[in-house]
Design an enzyme around this catalytic site. Sequence first.
Site, PDB file in Angstrom:
ATOM      1  N   ASN A 275       0.827  -1.220   0.000  1.00 44.71           N
ATOM      2  CA  ASN A 275       0.000   0.000   0.000  1.00 44.71           C
ATOM      3  C   ASN A 275       0.854   1.259   0.000  1.00 44.71           C
ATOM      4  O   ASN A 275       0.582   2.206  -0.741  1.00 44.71           O
ATOM      5  CB  ASN A 275      -0.956   0.001   1.197  1.00 44.71           C
TER       6      ASN A 275
ATOM      7  N   THR B 241     -16.175  38.179 -31.245  1.00 46.77           N
ATOM      8  CA  THR B 241     -16.952  37.715 -30.093  1.00 46.77           C
ATOM      9  C   THR B 241     -18.202  37.096 -30.704  1.00 46.77           C
ATOM     10  O   THR B 241     -18.665  37.549 -31.771  1.00 46.77           O
ATOM     11  CB  THR B 241     -17.353  38.856 -29.134  1.00 46.77           C
ATOM     12  N   HIS B 242     -18.721  36.037 -30.074  1.00 50.27           N
ATOM     13  CA  HIS B 242     -19.857  35.282 -30.635  1.00 50.27           C
ATOM     14  C   HIS B 242     -19.545  34.766 -32.042  1.00 50.27           C
ATOM     15  O   HIS B 242     -20.462  34.541 -32.829  1.00 50.27           O
ATOM     16  CB  HIS B 242     -21.131  36.136 -30.705  1.00 50.27           C
TER      17      HIS B 242
ATOM     18  N   SER C 188      -8.156  12.425 -47.957  1.00 52.56           N
ATOM     19  CA  SER C 188      -9.379  11.630 -47.943  1.00 52.56           C
ATOM     20  C   SER C 188      -9.202  10.458 -48.898  1.00 52.56           C
ATOM     21  O   SER C 188      -8.567  10.595 -49.946  1.00 52.56           O
ATOM     22  CB  SER C 188     -10.552  12.497 -48.396  1.00 52.56           C
TER      23      SER C 188
ATOM     24  N   LYS D 132      -9.100  16.813 -50.776  1.00 49.34           N
ATOM     25  CA  LYS D 132      -9.136  17.106 -49.339  1.00 49.34           C
ATOM     26  C   LYS D 132      -7.759  17.178 -48.691  1.00 49.34           C
ATOM     27  O   LYS D 132      -6.854  16.418 -48.997  1.00 49.34           O
ATOM     28  CB  LYS D 132      -9.961  16.047 -48.593  1.00 49.34           C
TER      29      LYS D 132
ATOM     30  N   ASN E 129      -7.078  17.585 -44.668  1.00 46.65           N
ATOM     31  CA  ASN E 129      -7.813  17.726 -43.411  1.00 46.65           C
ATOM     32  C   ASN E 129      -6.904  18.053 -42.212  1.00 46.65           C
ATOM     33  O   ASN E 129      -5.812  17.503 -42.102  1.00 46.65           O
ATOM     34  CB  ASN E 129      -8.582  16.437 -43.117  1.00 46.65           C
TER      35      ASN E 129
ATOM     36  N   GLU F  22      -8.055  18.295 -34.979  1.00 44.38           N
ATOM     37  CA  GLU F  22      -9.306  17.585 -34.665  1.00 44.38           C
ATOM     38  C   GLU F  22      -9.090  16.517 -33.602  1.00 44.38           C
ATOM     39  O   GLU F  22      -9.895  16.357 -32.685  1.00 44.38           O
ATOM     40  CB  GLU F  22      -9.862  16.923 -35.935  1.00 44.38           C
TER      41      GLU F  22
ATOM     42  N   TYR G 258      -6.436   1.923   2.543  1.00 44.79           N
ATOM     43  CA  TYR G 258      -6.340   1.393   1.186  1.00 44.79           C
ATOM     44  C   TYR G 258      -7.536   0.508   0.849  1.00 44.79           C
ATOM     45  O   TYR G 258      -7.997  -0.273   1.670  1.00 44.79           O
ATOM     46  CB  TYR G 258      -5.038   0.579   1.010  1.00 44.79           C
TER      47      TYR G 258
ATOM     48  N   GLN H 215      -6.490   0.730  -7.171  1.00 46.77           N
ATOM     49  CA  GLN H 215      -5.689   0.239  -8.298  1.00 46.77           C
ATOM     50  C   GLN H 215      -6.192   0.815  -9.619  1.00 46.77           C
ATOM     51  O   GLN H 215      -5.453   0.872 -10.604  1.00 46.77           O
ATOM     52  CB  GLN H 215      -5.730  -1.294  -8.323  1.00 46.77           C
TER      53      GLN H 215
ATOM     54  N   LYS I 176      -4.438   3.981 -12.038  1.00 47.00           N
ATOM     55  CA  LYS I 176      -3.263   4.057 -12.908  1.00 47.00           C
ATOM     56  C   LYS I 176      -3.532   4.188 -14.394  1.00 47.00           C
ATOM     57  O   LYS I 176      -2.874   4.977 -15.074  1.00 47.00           O
ATOM     58  CB  LYS I 176      -2.365   2.850 -12.658  1.00 47.00           C
TER      59      LYS I 176
HETATM   60  N1  ARG Z   1      -1.460  -3.328  -7.417  1.00 49.33           N
HETATM   61  C1  ARG Z   1      -1.938  -2.646  -6.250  1.00 49.33           C
HETATM   62  C2  ARG Z   1      -2.417  -1.246  -6.646  1.00 49.33           C
HETATM   63  O1  ARG Z   1      -2.082  -0.828  -7.722  1.00 49.33           O
HETATM   64  C3  ARG Z   1      -0.844  -2.516  -5.242  1.00 49.33           C
HETATM   65  C4  ARG Z   1      -1.331  -2.401  -3.835  1.00 49.33           C
HETATM   66  C5  ARG Z   1      -2.004  -3.651  -3.458  1.00 49.33           C
HETATM   67  N2  ARG Z   1      -2.313  -3.713  -2.076  1.00 49.33           N
HETATM   68  C6  ARG Z   1      -3.141  -4.646  -1.586  1.00 49.33           C
HETATM   69  N3  ARG Z   1      -3.354  -4.626  -0.327  1.00 49.33           N
HETATM   70  N4  ARG Z   1      -3.716  -5.537  -2.342  1.00 49.33           N
HETATM   71  O2  ARG Z   1      -3.119  -0.591  -5.919  1.00 49.33           O
END
Ligand code: ARG
Length: 470
Positions: free
Chosen positions: A109, A154-155, A276, A282, A284, A289, A316, A321, A324
């Site tokens: 953690n 403006t607008h 295109s 074209k 683009n 975009e 935790y 998780q 990420k």
């Molecule tokens: N892979 C976990 C995460 O990204 C790591 C921490 C996991 N901790 C646990 N008590 N299972 O959060």
Amino acid sequence: MKLWGGRFSKNTDVLVEEFTSSISFDCRMYKEDIAGSIAHATMLAKCGILEAEEASVIIDGLKDILADIEAGKFSFEVSLEDIHMNIEQRLTERIGAVGGKLHTARSRNDQVALDTHLYLRRELSEIGGLIKNLQQAFLEVAQKHENVIMPGYTHLQRAQPILFAHHMLAYFYMLVRDFDRLNLVYKHTDMMPLGAGALAGTTFPIDRQFVADQLGFGKVYDNSMDAVSDRDYILEFLSFASILMMHLSRISEEIILWSSAEFQFIELDDAHCTGSSIMPQKKNPDVAELVRGKTGRVFGHLMAMLTVTKGLPLAYNKDLQEDKEGLFDTIDTVKFSLTVYASMLKAMKIREENMTDALASDFSNATDMADYLVTKGLPFRQAHAVVGKSVAYAIAQNKVLGDLTLNEFKQFSPLFEADILKAIQVEHCVSARNSFGGTSYTEVGQSFLRAKQYLLDEQIQLDKYTKNVL
Ligand code: ARG
């Protein structure tokens, strides 16, 4: 057997293994995981929790693993769940049971929190550099065309004449605030969670400040429960990124409009456009975009993370998780967008004559005509009404204000003199807007100077950040 397998009497279901594993994405943080472990092992030896010899065997083993990963000789296993257990397991395979001492006084953690702080901190210095690079591109484009006059809107209706450079510098100054926000994200990312353990701290006599110093952290988390639960720095990053992408999306909208046949204010370089498969003519503006489009996924990641964290009890929870993938995708999206944008801006052609010619057929100088009457003593509200009538008259005659004769002007107010024609020329309209931060040549000149000072200040900040990079 799993590193945590002691109390289990059955193997994990393979579906559950796959579902709970994070190795497919957290393997990105291998360098941070190893750097964190080296700092941790060094601290354990310094505090007498590990023998010096044990720590040095562990550290050498970690360095070998780092070399293996970088040489592509490390295979990440889903059954080992995440980057932390993949590396720890391999360490013990390499150096024997002493490898099992590395996790003393630590939990995944606080370990994952440490890795993510380190990872984001490194990326933030890169992103800071890319923002600065894009600001430089805006500055260069502005400087190259510093006297070009264009309609300001403006607008999305013609409003008043402005310098094209003033328009470009508006984006420069938005990015100044993005850089400021990045600094705040940096401050909260530059905090060291390790030593929080699972949630409550540890029974071992550790030295958290020593770990922080080794890894160049500005601060140690005060509260162990906060340390393992805090994802504010990620939320702040996603907010910062959302606002930055919103800015890029706004300029994208203008680039797309300006490169259309209706505007013809710019022409993007062939290298930055695509064609295109059916319409041979074209060309683009895909980069603009896509940046506009990718803004959506970044906003989405912010919403997702706010939602993930909103109902979580301390400390935790595995929900965390989920922090990420959105974070990594945002980092990639922001970096790519900033990079490709700078090169697109530098290569785009500004069709100066079209910008200025556009003003010959419009009423952008109407405010200046009213201001003229004000300088002759008429209250602004009355001047506004006089000019409004003159505009309606000119439209009916199929003329613009500059086409009117002095007699025609005088029909609307006896205050008009021969100098009215000069007062409503676009060059005069621009140079007269001389208030601080306005579009006059002298004010834009001052604005250039301030912009350059910002770039110097940002460089000083970036130099501080890069000292902490792994
Ligand atoms: N892979 C976990 C995460 O990204 C790591 C921490 C996991 N901790 C646990 N008590 N299972 O959060």
